[in-house]
Design an enzyme around this catalytic site. Structure first.
Site, PDB file in Angstrom:
ATOM      1  N   LEU A 190     -42.469  54.207  18.661  1.00  0.00           N
ATOM      2  CA  LEU A 190     -43.374  55.699  18.539  1.00  0.00           C
ATOM      3  C   LEU A 190     -41.915  56.753  18.757  1.00  0.00           C
ATOM      4  O   LEU A 190     -42.990  57.719  19.104  1.00  0.00           O
ATOM      5  CB  LEU A 190     -43.696  55.095  20.164  1.00  0.00           C
ATOM      6  CG  LEU A 190     -44.815  54.359  19.982  1.00  0.00           C
ATOM      7  CD1 LEU A 190     -46.074  54.101  21.290  1.00  0.00           C
ATOM      8  CD2 LEU A 190     -45.767  54.921  18.677  1.00  0.00           C
ATOM      9  N   LYS A 241     -49.502  49.444  34.497  1.00  0.00           N
ATOM     10  CA  LYS A 241     -48.972  49.772  35.316  1.00  0.00           C
ATOM     11  C   LYS A 241     -47.305  49.867  35.041  1.00  0.00           C
ATOM     12  O   LYS A 241     -46.936  48.300  34.719  1.00  0.00           O
ATOM     13  CB  LYS A 241     -49.822  49.285  36.485  1.00  0.00           C
ATOM     14  CG  LYS A 241     -48.829  47.522  37.077  1.00  0.00           C
ATOM     15  CD  LYS A 241     -49.669  47.538  38.830  1.00  0.00           C
ATOM     16  CE  LYS A 241     -47.985  45.650  38.951  1.00  0.00           C
ATOM     17  NZ  LYS A 241     -46.822  46.167  39.561  1.00  0.00           N
ATOM     18  N   ASP A 287     -55.219  48.767  36.005  1.00  0.00           N
ATOM     19  CA  ASP A 287     -54.735  47.306  37.314  1.00  0.00           C
ATOM     20  C   ASP A 287     -55.514  46.070  37.308  1.00  0.00           C
ATOM     21  O   ASP A 287     -56.367  45.517  37.698  1.00  0.00           O
ATOM     22  CB  ASP A 287     -55.279  47.587  38.853  1.00  0.00           C
ATOM     23  CG  ASP A 287     -54.665  47.618  39.751  1.00  0.00           C
ATOM     24  OD1 ASP A 287     -54.025  46.118  39.804  1.00  0.00           O
ATOM     25  OD2 ASP A 287     -54.552  48.042  40.897  1.00  0.00           O
ATOM     26  N   HIS A 288     -54.642  44.429  36.957  1.00  0.00           N
ATOM     27  CA  HIS A 288     -54.976  43.390  36.198  1.00  0.00           C
ATOM     28  C   HIS A 288     -56.036  42.684  38.297  1.00  0.00           C
ATOM     29  O   HIS A 288     -56.795  42.178  37.690  1.00  0.00           O
ATOM     30  CB  HIS A 288     -53.907  42.781  36.388  1.00  0.00           C
ATOM     31  CG  HIS A 288     -52.864  42.327  37.095  1.00  0.00           C
ATOM     32  ND1 HIS A 288     -51.879  42.594  37.027  1.00  0.00           N
ATOM     33  CD2 HIS A 288     -53.086  41.056  38.089  1.00  0.00           C
ATOM     34  CE1 HIS A 288     -50.636  42.545  38.228  1.00  0.00           C
ATOM     35  NE2 HIS A 288     -51.682  40.851  38.752  1.00  0.00           N
ATOM     36  N   GLU A 333     -46.986  35.925  48.210  1.00  0.00           N
ATOM     37  CA  GLU A 333     -45.871  35.869  46.955  1.00  0.00           C
ATOM     38  C   GLU A 333     -45.569  34.091  47.569  1.00  0.00           C
ATOM     39  O   GLU A 333     -44.662  34.538  48.468  1.00  0.00           O
ATOM     40  CB  GLU A 333     -45.536  35.997  45.790  1.00  0.00           C
ATOM     41  CG  GLU A 333     -47.031  36.707  44.857  1.00  0.00           C
ATOM     42  CD  GLU A 333     -46.313  38.158  44.258  1.00  0.00           C
ATOM     43  OE1 GLU A 333     -46.900  37.399  42.831  1.00  0.00           O
ATOM     44  OE2 GLU A 333     -45.609  39.308  44.359  1.00  0.00           O
ATOM     45  N   ASP A 348     -45.065  48.346  44.134  1.00  0.00           N
ATOM     46  CA  ASP A 348     -45.021  47.101  43.164  1.00  0.00           C
ATOM     47  C   ASP A 348     -46.300  46.865  43.715  1.00  0.00           C
ATOM     48  O   ASP A 348     -46.810  46.155  42.349  1.00  0.00           O
ATOM     49  CB  ASP A 348     -43.618  46.161  42.620  1.00  0.00           C
ATOM     50  CG  ASP A 348     -43.989  45.012  42.132  1.00  0.00           C
ATOM     51  OD1 ASP A 348     -44.317  45.115  41.499  1.00  0.00           O
ATOM     52  OD2 ASP A 348     -44.402  43.340  42.337  1.00  0.00           O
ATOM     53  N   HIS A 389     -52.710  47.396  43.462  1.00  0.00           N
ATOM     54  CA  HIS A 389     -52.827  46.848  43.612  1.00  0.00           C
ATOM     55  C   HIS A 389     -53.874  46.320  45.204  1.00  0.00           C
ATOM     56  O   HIS A 389     -55.646  46.530  45.483  1.00  0.00           O
ATOM     57  CB  HIS A 389     -52.643  45.491  43.544  1.00  0.00           C
ATOM     58  CG  HIS A 389     -51.914  44.634  42.199  1.00  0.00           C
ATOM     59  ND1 HIS A 389     -51.799  45.653  41.392  1.00  0.00           N
ATOM     60  CD2 HIS A 389     -50.911  44.108  42.181  1.00  0.00           C
ATOM     61  CE1 HIS A 389     -51.755  45.009  40.172  1.00  0.00           C
ATOM     62  NE2 HIS A 389     -50.663  44.630  40.746  1.00  0.00           N
TER      63      HIS A 389
END
Length: 507
Positions: free
Chosen positions: A103, A165, A194-195, A233, A252, A257
């Site tokens: 790019l 993100k 934002d998954h 997690e 993060d 989230h």
């Protein structure tokens, strides 16, 4: 038909909109996200028959691959999904193409435009294009400028830009990046992904609140005493140490989230179920949110870093011993914060957000704790009286749990808590789609409902600016407390709630 007869809740499933003919252009196509998330999500959409036959994916990266190498590479990494549907993959893969592109090289953009014209003719994609920047965040701005400079974003109706993100690293950088991308296209062309917003149960927060008259009257400071939002997690940083050392848990997970889950949980009812009405309400509630003590942010933020732990069979190394981590690192792998929202609905209700790696259990959930009954009429069975709670489980075991008191068996009048559960898998007989399936489909359909708008992004960064500035100016006030891997985080996090007479929910 048999599934519908045995489970009437499945009636009407899989009637989603079909994605119109178009080309999805993925920059960073040789990277991890493409083969782990994007191509599997597209293949799932193909299996659901939501992709038209006039569809193409043009992978772009600096590697000198051909179309065939790109197809083979994706096929090698998508087993066993392909093994279960070999003929479907064969058909789907014919729409995969590749073009070597840097790019930063103007001549590459000229060649890309020519290749897109060729793909349009070959696959009849009619000039509909969605550009996906799955590249290093450092290139989001320059990548958007390059595409705009080549005229590839000029068609405001048929071209879209998806940006992964993290969108910025702080409030100032997010503002600057917003200025850049808005100079390259209209806001309705920009899809900041934002998954977490693609998860079925995150979207279900709105349905639970605004489709059921039993919940919305209780969803306020008069009935709710506190709210906890958790994303835990069990894994460590794995192969992401270089990124994680620069971000930490706050940038993060919390800023994006967890803050988006906060917005959906606390927002006001939108006037209509349309993208801008929903995003307006999310922006408003984030603008009304603030740290419990912005002047002394170290009193409402607890940072932690995992040490070694686990068992002899499954030992867990400490964060500082992970490959690529500075042995003297003070980066947080756990963070908990206390917030308030200054509006009529939530005034005085504390919101506690926490996330961490190498914790005791993998889960994401929102817990609303209701106020105690004004008079305690009944004795409690063993364990004492528990407050009523409504828990929305984001992952795993997507669903919801409502905990309330009932009469314990026996001749006395004692109460004990029980739970009433709803499970997506049990109710609908099939697992929810992975987040990227929904988000990719929405981006290609031009539906921005589940994507963050520029003012939302800036409001989220502004919310945590006192912590970020405090970490730079007075790092000694924000120690990263050690905690054993496989536990629920540092003890100091429990003290954050203990000051208010509360406990973290332990699933």
């Amino acid at each position: 038909m048999a599934a519908t007869l045995t489970n009437p809740l499945r009636v009407g499933l899989r009637q989603e909109r079909v994605i119109p003919p178009q080309c999805l252009i993925v920059f960073g196509a040789s990277g991890d996200l493409t083969h782990r998330k994007l191509i599997p999500a597209l293949f799932e959409l193909f299996l659901q028959r939501r992709l038209s036959s006039e569809f193409a994916v043009l992978g772009c990266a600096r590697r000198p691959w051909s179309d065939e190498i790109f197809r083979q590479t994706m096929a090698e990494r998508l087993q066993p999904a392909i093994a279960a549907h070999p003929q479907s993959w064969e058909q789907f893969s014919q729409g995969l193409f590749y073009e070597p592109v840097d790019l930063q090289q103007p001549e590459h953009l000229v060649r890309l435009a020519q290749r897109l014209e060729q793909v349009d003719r070959q696959r009849a994609t009619r000039g509909e294009r969605t550009f996906y920047l799955s590249v290093s965040p450092a290139f989001y701005g320059s990548g958007a400028r390059a595409l705009a400079g080549a005229g590839l974003l000029a068609d405001r109706q048929r071209s879209r830009l998806v940006i992964e993100k993290p969108f910025g690293t702080d409030y100032a950088s997010a503002q600057q990046l917003n200025r850049v991308v808005r100079s390259c296209g209209q806001e309705n062309q920009i899809f900041r992904i934002d998954h977490y917003l693609g998860k079925e149960t995150v979207q279900n927060i709105m349905v639970l609140r605004f489709a059921n008259s039993i919940f919305e009257p209780l969803w306020n400071r008069n009935h709710i005493s506190s709210v906890q939002i958790t994303a835990a997690e069990t894994v460590g940083v794995e192969q992401r140490a270089s990124y994680y050392e620069q971000s930490g848990a706050l940038k993060d997970m919390v800023q994006n989230h967890l803050t988006q889950m906060l917005a959906l949980t606390a927002m006001e009812p939108p006037g209509r179920f349309e993208p801008e009405s929903i995003r307006n309400e999310k922006a408003k509630v984030l603008q009304a949110a603030h740290l419990a003590s912005p002047e002394q942010p170290w009193t409402c933020c607890v940072r932690g870093q995992y040490g070694s732990g686990g068992t002899a069979e499954r030992p867990m190394a400490s964060y500082r011993h992970e490959p690529g981590v500075d042995p003297h690192s003070t980066t947080e792998t756990y963070v908990a914060v206390k917030l308030f929202i200054d509006n009529w609905r939530w005034q005085g209700v504390p919101f506690y957000l926490r996330t961490g790696k190498h914790l005791a259990k993998r889960l994401s959930e929102v817990t609303l704790t209701f106020r105690d009954a004004p008079v305690r009429l009944f004795d409690a069975a063993a364990g004492g009286v528990s407050a009523n709670q409504f828990v929305i489980r984001i992952q795993p075991n997507e669903g919801a749990t409502f905990r309330f008191e009932v009469k314990a068996p026996g001749s006395g009048m004692r109460s004990r808590p029980i739970s009433m559960n709803f499970s997506y898998d049990d109710s609908f007989g099939e697992p929810s789609d992975e987040g990227y399936v929904r988000l990719l489909a929405d981006a290609m359909l031009g539906d921005p409902t589940l994507f963050t708008r520029s003012d939302e992004v800036e409001a989220a960064w502004r919310l945590y600016t006192p912590i970020l500035e405090g970490l730079k100016q007075s790092p000694d006030k924000f120690p990263a407390y050690p905690y054993e891997a496989g536990t629920w985080g540092p003890a100091e996090s429990d003290e954050l709630l203990a000051r208010d007479g509360l406990l973290w929910r332990r699933p």
